[in-house]
Write an enzyme that holds these catalytic residues in place. Structure first.
Site, short mmCIF file in Angstrom:
data_model
loop_
_atom_site.label_atom_id
_atom_site.label_comp_id
_atom_site.label_asym_id
_atom_site.label_seq_id
_atom_site.Cartn_x
_atom_site.Cartn_y
_atom_site.Cartn_z
N LYS A 53 76.22 -76.69 71.31
CA LYS A 53 75.75 -77.66 70.31
C LYS A 53 74.45 -78.26 70.79
O LYS A 53 74.37 -78.82 71.88
CB LYS A 53 76.80 -78.74 70.10
CG LYS A 53 76.32 -79.85 69.17
CD LYS A 53 77.42 -80.78 68.76
CE LYS A 53 76.86 -81.91 67.93
NZ LYS A 53 77.91 -82.83 67.47
N GLU A 58 77.81 -72.68 78.71
CA GLU A 58 78.66 -73.63 77.98
C GLU A 58 79.86 -72.91 77.36
O GLU A 58 81.00 -73.37 77.45
CB GLU A 58 77.86 -74.32 76.85
CG GLU A 58 76.93 -75.43 77.32
CD GLU A 58 77.70 -76.72 77.67
OE1 GLU A 58 78.93 -76.76 77.55
OE2 GLU A 58 77.03 -77.69 78.07
N ARG A 77 74.40 -88.06 59.80
CA ARG A 77 74.53 -89.40 60.37
C ARG A 77 74.44 -90.44 59.27
O ARG A 77 75.11 -91.48 59.32
CB ARG A 77 73.49 -89.61 61.47
CG ARG A 77 73.81 -88.72 62.68
CD ARG A 77 72.77 -88.79 63.78
NE ARG A 77 73.04 -87.75 64.78
CZ ARG A 77 72.18 -87.37 65.71
NH1 ARG A 77 70.99 -87.95 65.78
NH2 ARG A 77 72.49 -86.42 66.57
N LYS A 96 70.57 -88.00 71.48
CA LYS A 96 71.75 -87.45 72.17
C LYS A 96 71.37 -86.37 73.19
O LYS A 96 72.19 -85.53 73.55
CB LYS A 96 72.74 -86.91 71.12
CG LYS A 96 73.21 -87.99 70.13
CD LYS A 96 74.39 -87.55 69.25
CE LYS A 96 74.87 -88.69 68.37
NZ LYS A 96 76.05 -88.32 67.54
N TYR A 131 78.83 -77.09 53.99
CA TYR A 131 79.00 -77.96 52.83
C TYR A 131 78.89 -77.16 51.54
O TYR A 131 79.23 -77.65 50.47
CB TYR A 131 77.94 -79.08 52.85
CG TYR A 131 78.00 -79.92 54.11
CD1 TYR A 131 78.84 -81.02 54.18
CD2 TYR A 131 77.25 -79.58 55.24
CE1 TYR A 131 78.92 -81.78 55.35
CE2 TYR A 131 77.32 -80.34 56.40
CZ TYR A 131 78.17 -81.43 56.45
OH TYR A 131 78.25 -82.17 57.60
N LYS A 133 76.01 -74.46 66.96
CA LYS A 133 75.58 -75.47 65.98
C LYS A 133 74.24 -76.04 66.38
O LYS A 133 74.09 -76.40 67.54
CB LYS A 133 76.63 -76.58 65.96
CG LYS A 133 76.31 -77.75 65.08
CD LYS A 133 77.35 -78.82 65.24
CE LYS A 133 76.96 -80.00 64.38
NZ LYS A 133 77.72 -81.18 64.71
N SER A 150 74.19 -80.40 58.11
CA SER A 150 73.70 -81.21 57.00
C SER A 150 72.22 -81.00 56.68
O SER A 150 71.84 -80.95 55.52
CB SER A 150 73.96 -82.69 57.31
OG SER A 150 73.37 -83.05 58.55
#
Ligand code: PBG
Length: 333
Positions: free
Chosen positions: A203, A242, A213, A226, A322, A257, A283
């Protein structure tokens, strides 16, 4: 990949295979089906409420009863699973993220209602503290740092609460080190060995999460970025490390992602590990397609199908998106 150098023009004409729809259908290498989708939905408190998300035209925050309706729609369209994300107001958030561990929180109530009404739909829970912290980070903040191990212990508690509510897939999206192993142990100790873990393994710290967000009420509260826990978009080898660690810790499936700008990562992960591999069309990817289509710059329906096909072609077994119901309808479901 064929390396036959005798394939030369004019005896070989690749356009022959492309000439007619029937032929294109026969030689198509990638199939897209509603069964490849996990439909991402945003939920909120209230009754009979659907609230538009400004930065994601066409996406609405759904009250629990409306989310049950979405589950019914998913079933009728052949979409196997839903991923739920909760909108949380500023006043429900706290430094200790206590709402995350409340078995009666919005996520848990939604899971119970959906499982009651449409038990055959798979339910995926995002595990991370960002909907619940007053600073919008995925973990606990101490002296300006997002601390790892204390956060992991909290994620285990959050996962158990979500498993108890009926979620089938626990999907840690926080990028703390060691969380997959700790969650697996915690779930098993509570008798949830049947519950899957889909790790947000690779990610990235991405600008493409901006509209999300906004959707879950974090943009107003998030301080800083982040990058101290999510991956650097410049890195690719690190994604394999990872993923390898999460598999070793017990992940049933892994995720990359965002999706569209990270197709190379999807391909490397699939080739290297041959694991069930998912990608999240996030998004911002959704918003870009919607915005460009709204202005008439691109054909929205075609962009939906092309973007999802590309993600599958890159090696994803399934896509969190979505667009799931729209794409399913376009595919003739
Ligand atoms: C938070 C989380 C994020 C998304 C899913 N879970 C955002 C973030 O890391 O800030 C992004 C989803 C999207 O953009 O659609 N742990």
């Amino acid at each position: 990949m064929t390396k036959d150098l005798s394939q030369t023009f004019p005896s070989t004409r690749l356009r022959r295979l492309r000439r007619a729809a029937w032929s294109r259908a026969l030689v198509s290498e990638t199939r897209l089906s509603p069964a490849d989708f996990i439909w991402a939905i945003v939920i909120r408190e209230g009754d009979n409420m659907r609230e538009a998300v400004a930065s994601m035209p066409g996406v609405e925050r759904l009250s629990v009863d409306q989310a049950v309706g979405a589950a019914r729609e998913a079933k009728s369209l052949g979409i196997p699973a839903l991923a739920l994300f909760p909108f949380t107001s500023a006043k429900e958030r706290s430094a200790d993220a206590r709402l995350a561990f409340d078995g009666n929180n919005l996520m848990c109530r939604a899971a119970r209602a959906i499982k009651d009404a449409v038990p055959e739909i798979g339910l995926m829970a995002d595990v991370a503290l960002d909907p619940y912290t007053d600073h919008g980070h995925d973990g606990f903040l101490e002296d300006g740092e997002i601390v790892n191990d204390r956060t992991v212990a909290a994620l285990v508690r959050q996962s158990i609460v979500e498993a108890k509510a009926g979620f089938d897939i626990i999907a840690p999206s926080d990028m703390m080190d060691g969380r997959v192993g700790a969650i697996r142990k915690g779930l098993d100790a509570e008798g949830f060995e049947r519950v899957q873990i889909m790790s947000y393994a690779a990610k990235y710290a991405s600008c493409f999460y901006g509209p999300y967000r906004d959707a879950i009420g974090s943009s107003g509260v998030l301080r800083g970025d982040k990058r101290a826990y999510q991956m650097d978009p410049a890195n690719s080898d690190e994604a394999l490390r990872e993923v390898a660690m999460d598999i070793a810790e017990g992940a049933d499936s892994v995720m990359v992602k965002p999706a569209g700008a990270y197709l190379d990562i999807i391909r490397r992960v699939k080739d290297e590990f041959r694991m069930p591999t998912f990608a999240f069309q996030v998004s911002g990817e959704y918003a870009m397609i919607m915005a460009a289509a709204e202005r008439g710059f691109i054909d929205g329906d075609r962009a939906v199908i092309e973007s999802l096909t590309a993600i599958r072609r890159a090696g994803a077994d399934g896509v969190i998106t979505y667009f799931a119901p729209r794409a399913a309808k376009l595919l003739g479901a």
